[in-house]
Design a protein around this motif. Structure first.
Motif, mmCIF file in Angstrom:
data_model
loop_
_atom_site.group_PDB
_atom_site.id
_atom_site.type_symbol
_atom_site.label_atom_id
_atom_site.label_comp_id
_atom_site.label_asym_id
_atom_site.label_seq_id
_atom_site.Cartn_x
_atom_site.Cartn_y
_atom_site.Cartn_z
ATOM 1 N N LEU A 1 1.993 1.554 4.227
ATOM 2 C CA LEU A 1 1.660 0.700 5.355
ATOM 3 C C LEU A 1 2.768 -0.329 5.531
ATOM 4 O O LEU A 1 3.272 -0.890 4.552
ATOM 5 C CB LEU A 1 0.327 -0.012 5.120
ATOM 6 C CG LEU A 1 -0.923 0.853 5.254
ATOM 7 C CD1 LEU A 1 -2.158 0.077 4.814
ATOM 8 C CD2 LEU A 1 -1.091 1.361 6.682
ATOM 9 N N ARG B 1 1.603 9.083 6.339
ATOM 10 C CA ARG B 1 2.571 7.990 6.212
ATOM 11 C C ARG B 1 2.653 7.543 4.753
ATOM 12 O O ARG B 1 1.636 7.356 4.084
ATOM 13 C CB ARG B 1 2.153 6.831 7.113
ATOM 14 C CG ARG B 1 3.170 5.706 7.210
ATOM 15 C CD ARG B 1 2.658 4.580 8.104
ATOM 16 N NE ARG B 1 3.595 3.467 8.159
ATOM 17 C CZ ARG B 1 4.461 3.263 9.135
ATOM 18 N NH1 ARG B 1 4.499 4.094 10.160
ATOM 19 N NH2 ARG B 1 5.285 2.227 9.109
ATOM 20 N N THR C 1 -9.942 1.512 3.404
ATOM 21 C CA THR C 1 -8.624 1.113 3.902
ATOM 22 C C THR C 1 -8.017 2.216 4.765
ATOM 23 O O THR C 1 -7.431 1.950 5.816
ATOM 24 C CB THR C 1 -7.685 0.777 2.730
ATOM 25 O OG1 THR C 1 -8.227 -0.323 1.989
ATOM 26 C CG2 THR C 1 -6.292 0.400 3.228
ATOM 27 N N ARG D 1 -9.753 2.082 8.028
ATOM 28 C CA ARG D 1 -9.360 0.887 8.776
ATOM 29 C C ARG D 1 -7.946 1.015 9.333
ATOM 30 O O ARG D 1 -7.643 0.517 10.419
ATOM 31 C CB ARG D 1 -9.470 -0.333 7.856
ATOM 32 C CG ARG D 1 -9.292 -1.667 8.548
ATOM 33 C CD ARG D 1 -9.670 -2.815 7.631
ATOM 34 N NE ARG D 1 -8.913 -2.843 6.390
ATOM 35 C CZ ARG D 1 -9.418 -2.561 5.195
ATOM 36 N NH1 ARG D 1 -10.689 -2.212 5.064
ATOM 37 N NH2 ARG D 1 -8.661 -2.627 4.106
ATOM 38 N N GLU D 2 -7.077 1.690 8.587
ATOM 39 C CA GLU D 2 -5.672 1.843 8.989
ATOM 40 C C GLU D 2 -5.391 3.249 9.513
ATOM 41 O O GLU D 2 -4.262 3.726 9.449
ATOM 42 C CB GLU D 2 -4.766 1.542 7.793
ATOM 43 C CG GLU D 2 -4.915 0.150 7.212
ATOM 44 C CD GLU D 2 -4.352 -0.929 8.120
ATOM 45 O OE1 GLU D 2 -3.642 -0.580 9.093
ATOM 46 O OE2 GLU D 2 -4.612 -2.117 7.856
ATOM 47 N N ARG D 3 -6.407 3.901 10.063
ATOM 48 C CA ARG D 3 -6.252 5.303 10.451
ATOM 49 C C ARG D 3 -5.207 5.497 11.543
ATOM 50 O O ARG D 3 -4.568 6.542 11.605
ATOM 51 C CB ARG D 3 -7.591 5.904 10.869
ATOM 52 C CG ARG D 3 -8.244 5.284 12.080
ATOM 53 C CD ARG D 3 -9.603 5.929 12.347
ATOM 54 N NE ARG D 3 -9.460 7.342 12.660
ATOM 55 C CZ ARG D 3 -10.440 8.233 12.516
ATOM 56 N NH1 ARG D 3 -11.608 7.860 12.044
ATOM 57 N NH2 ARG D 3 -10.251 9.497 12.855
ATOM 58 N N GLU D 4 -5.010 4.507 12.401
ATOM 59 C CA GLU D 4 -4.004 4.649 13.450
ATOM 60 C C GLU D 4 -2.624 4.873 12.834
ATOM 61 O O GLU D 4 -1.869 5.745 13.276
ATOM 62 C CB GLU D 4 -3.995 3.409 14.351
ATOM 63 C CG GLU D 4 -2.858 3.363 15.365
ATOM 64 C CD GLU D 4 -2.865 4.530 16.342
ATOM 65 O OE1 GLU D 4 -1.771 4.916 16.813
ATOM 66 O OE2 GLU D 4 -3.949 5.075 16.625
ATOM 67 N N ALA D 5 -2.293 4.097 11.801
ATOM 68 C CA ALA D 5 -0.982 4.228 11.164
ATOM 69 C C ALA D 5 -0.924 5.414 10.214
ATOM 70 O O ALA D 5 0.061 6.159 10.195
ATOM 71 C CB ALA D 5 -0.645 2.942 10.405
ATOM 72 N N LEU D 6 -1.980 5.609 9.414
ATOM 73 C CA LEU D 6 -1.934 6.604 8.341
ATOM 74 C C LEU D 6 -2.283 8.013 8.796
ATOM 75 O O LEU D 6 -1.819 8.991 8.199
ATOM 76 C CB LEU D 6 -2.885 6.193 7.215
ATOM 77 C CG LEU D 6 -2.556 4.887 6.490
ATOM 78 C CD1 LEU D 6 -3.659 4.549 5.497
ATOM 79 C CD2 LEU D 6 -1.213 4.987 5.783
ATOM 80 N N THR E 1 0.389 5.226 -0.001
ATOM 81 C CA THR E 1 -0.706 6.150 0.281
ATOM 82 C C THR E 1 -0.938 7.138 -0.857
ATOM 83 O O THR E 1 -2.070 7.339 -1.313
ATOM 84 C CB THR E 1 -0.427 6.917 1.584
ATOM 85 O OG1 THR E 1 -0.153 5.980 2.633
ATOM 86 C CG2 THR E 1 -1.625 7.771 1.974
ATOM 87 N N TRP F 1 0.855 -1.194 0.000
ATOM 88 C CA TRP F 1 0.000 0.000 0.000
ATOM 89 C C TRP F 1 0.885 1.236 0.000
ATOM 90 O O TRP F 1 1.676 1.452 0.919
ATOM 91 C CB TRP F 1 -0.904 0.016 1.230
ATOM 92 C CG TRP F 1 -1.509 1.369 1.516
ATOM 93 C CD1 TRP F 1 -0.897 2.414 2.162
ATOM 94 C CD2 TRP F 1 -2.815 1.834 1.156
ATOM 95 N NE1 TRP F 1 -1.744 3.501 2.231
ATOM 96 C CE2 TRP F 1 -2.931 3.176 1.621
ATOM 97 C CE3 TRP F 1 -3.897 1.255 0.501
ATOM 98 C CZ2 TRP F 1 -4.089 3.929 1.444
ATOM 99 C CZ3 TRP F 1 -5.053 2.010 0.325
ATOM 100 C CH2 TRP F 1 -5.141 3.331 0.793
#
Length: 343
Positions: free
Chosen positions: A173, A170, A155, A158-163, A132, A130
Motif C-alpha cells: 500500500l 499490488r 484491511t 478496506r483497501e480493495r480499490e488499490a489491492l 501484501t 503494509w
C-alpha cells in the motif's frame, strides 16, 4: 515430498534442512528468537540492497529485522516438524515448540493492531508499511491468529480499490519513502503488482471466508493483468496496469496456480494428506482438473451442489467444510474426486 511421497528424498535432505534452520537461529543477534540481517547506510540503489529477500522485494529497504524472514523461518520450522512427525523421525516436537516460540515473538514485535509491520531497523524503529504477501502468507501459516487474520482480511476489504481493483496483487500500500526503493513509483516493488502475490492473496481470502472478494479478485486479475503465451509478466504498473519486465517467470505463474488450486478451488496438501474444500468460487463452476499426487493420478470435478464430496463415488466425511484423503498406495487406476460445491 508432499507431492511425490519420496520418503528417501526427504530423509536425505533432512540434515541440510536442520542446518539451514540452525543457521537462521544463529542470525538472532539480539536474543528475541527472530533473525536479523544486514543494515546498510545510504539510499537503496538497485537489486540486492535488501537485508533479506521476502515479499517486500529485492530492491527495497528492510534493514535488520525483516518480518518476511521471520515469516518464512516460522513456516520452515512448521513444515519440517510435520514432515518429521509423518516419517517417524526425531525432533518433531522440538521443531514445533520452536515454531510456536518464533510465532509468538513475531506477533509481539511486528503486529500493529491491524497488520504486520514490514521491518524494524537497527535503531529499533518499526516500519509499519503494509506488504501484501507478508500479511496474507501469515494467514496461511497460522502466524496470524484468528483475530489477526480477520483484521488483515478487513484491511484487504478496506483497501480493495488499490489491492484488488486497480492493481490486482499490488505488492504494498502506498509508496516507499525516497531512497528506500530503487524502483520508480508504481513500478514493481514500489507499488506495482506482482503476480506471485495473487497466490497467498487468494488463499488468505478463502481461509477468512471472504468469498465475494475472492471472486472479484479473480475477475479483476483476468481483466487487468494481460498475459503472453508464456504466462504472466514479472510485474504490472500500479497506476495503469501496463505489463513490465520479463514474462514467463516460473515464480509468477506458479504462484498464481498455487493460489488458484488452494484458494479458489480448495485443494491443499498437509504431509501425507490431500484436503478438499466443499466451497469454491462460483464463477469457476463447473471445472475439471487432472494432477499427479504421490504416484497416483487424481481426476477432479467441481459442480454446483450440496457440499458433498466423493472419492470413487463413495461419500467422504466432511469436517468444517473439508474432506481429508490419505495418501494412496500406488495404483494404476486414477482417483476420482467429485465436489458438489457450495458457492
Amino acid at each position: 515430498w508432499e507431492t511425490t511421497g519420496d520418503d528417501a528424498f526427504a530423509v536425505e535432505l533432512l540434515p541440510t534442512c536442520r542446518r539451514i534452520l540452525d543457521g537462521l537461529a544463529r542470525q538472532d543477534i539480539d536474543g528475541d528468537l527472530l533473525p536479523e540481517g544486514r543494515s546498510l547506510d545510504g539510499p537503496i540503489t538497485g537489486v540486492g540492497s535488501c537485508a533479506s529477500l521476502s515479499y517486500i522485494g529485492d530492491t527495497a529497504k528492510n534493514d535488520w529485522k525483516d518480518f518476511g524472514a521471520s515469516l518464512f523461518y516460522h513456516h520452515a520450522l512448521l513444515a519440517l516438524s510435520g514432515m518429521c512427525a509423518d516419517l517417524g523421525l526425531p525432533g518433531s516436537r522440538s521443531l514445533r515448540a520452536r515454531a510456536d516460540a518464533v510465532a509468538a515473538a513475531a506477533r509481539a514485535a511486528f503486529w500493529t493492531g491491524e497488520a504486520f509491520a514490514a521491518w524494524i531497523d537497527r535503531a529499533g524503529v518499526r516500519h509499519d508499511d503494509w506488504i501484501t504477501g507478508n500479511n496474507t502468507h501469515a494467514i496461511i501459516t497460522g502466524l496470524a491468529d484468528e483475530q489477526m487474520s480477520a483484521a488483515i482480511a478487513d484491511t484487504i476489504e478496506r483497501e480493495r480499490e488499490a489491492l484488488l481493483e486497480r492493481t490486482p496483487g499490488r505488492v504494498r500500500l502506498g509508496l516507499f519513502a525516497p531512497g528506500e526503493c530503487s524502483n520508480a513509483p508504481e513500478d514493481y516493488w514500489n507499488g506495482g503488482a506482482w503476480p506471485l502475490v495473487s497466490g497467498p492473496l487468494q488463499i488468505a481470502l478463502a481461509r477468512t471466508g471472504r468469498w465475494a472478494t475472492l471472486e472479484r479478485f479473480i475477475e479483476r486479475l483476468a481483466q487487468r493483468t494481460p498475459v503472453t503465451e508464456r504466462g504472466f509478466h514479472e510485474a504490472y504498473d500500479g497506476a495503469t496496469g501496463a505489463p513490465g519486465h520479463a514474462d514467463g517467470l516460473l515464480m509468477n505463474n506458479g504462484g498464481f496456480i498455487w493460489g488458484l488450486m488452494e484458494g479458489a478451488l480448495g485443494l491443499g496438501l498437509a504431509g501425507r494428506t490431500l484436503t478438499v474444500r466443499n466451497r469454491v468460487a462460483k464463477t469457476l463452476l463447473p471445472a475439471t482438473a487432472r494432477c499427479a499426487w504421490r504416484g497416483a493420478i487424481v481426476e477432479l470435478e467441481w459442480v454446483a451442489g450440496d457440499g458433498s464430496i466423493t472419492l470413487d463415488d463413495v461419500p467422504l466425511p466432511i469436517v468444517d467444510g473439508v474432506a481429508s484423503i490419505s495418501a494412496p498406495a500406488r495404483a494404476k487406476a486414477p482417483m476420482r474426486i467429485r465436489v458438489a460445491a457450495l458457492s
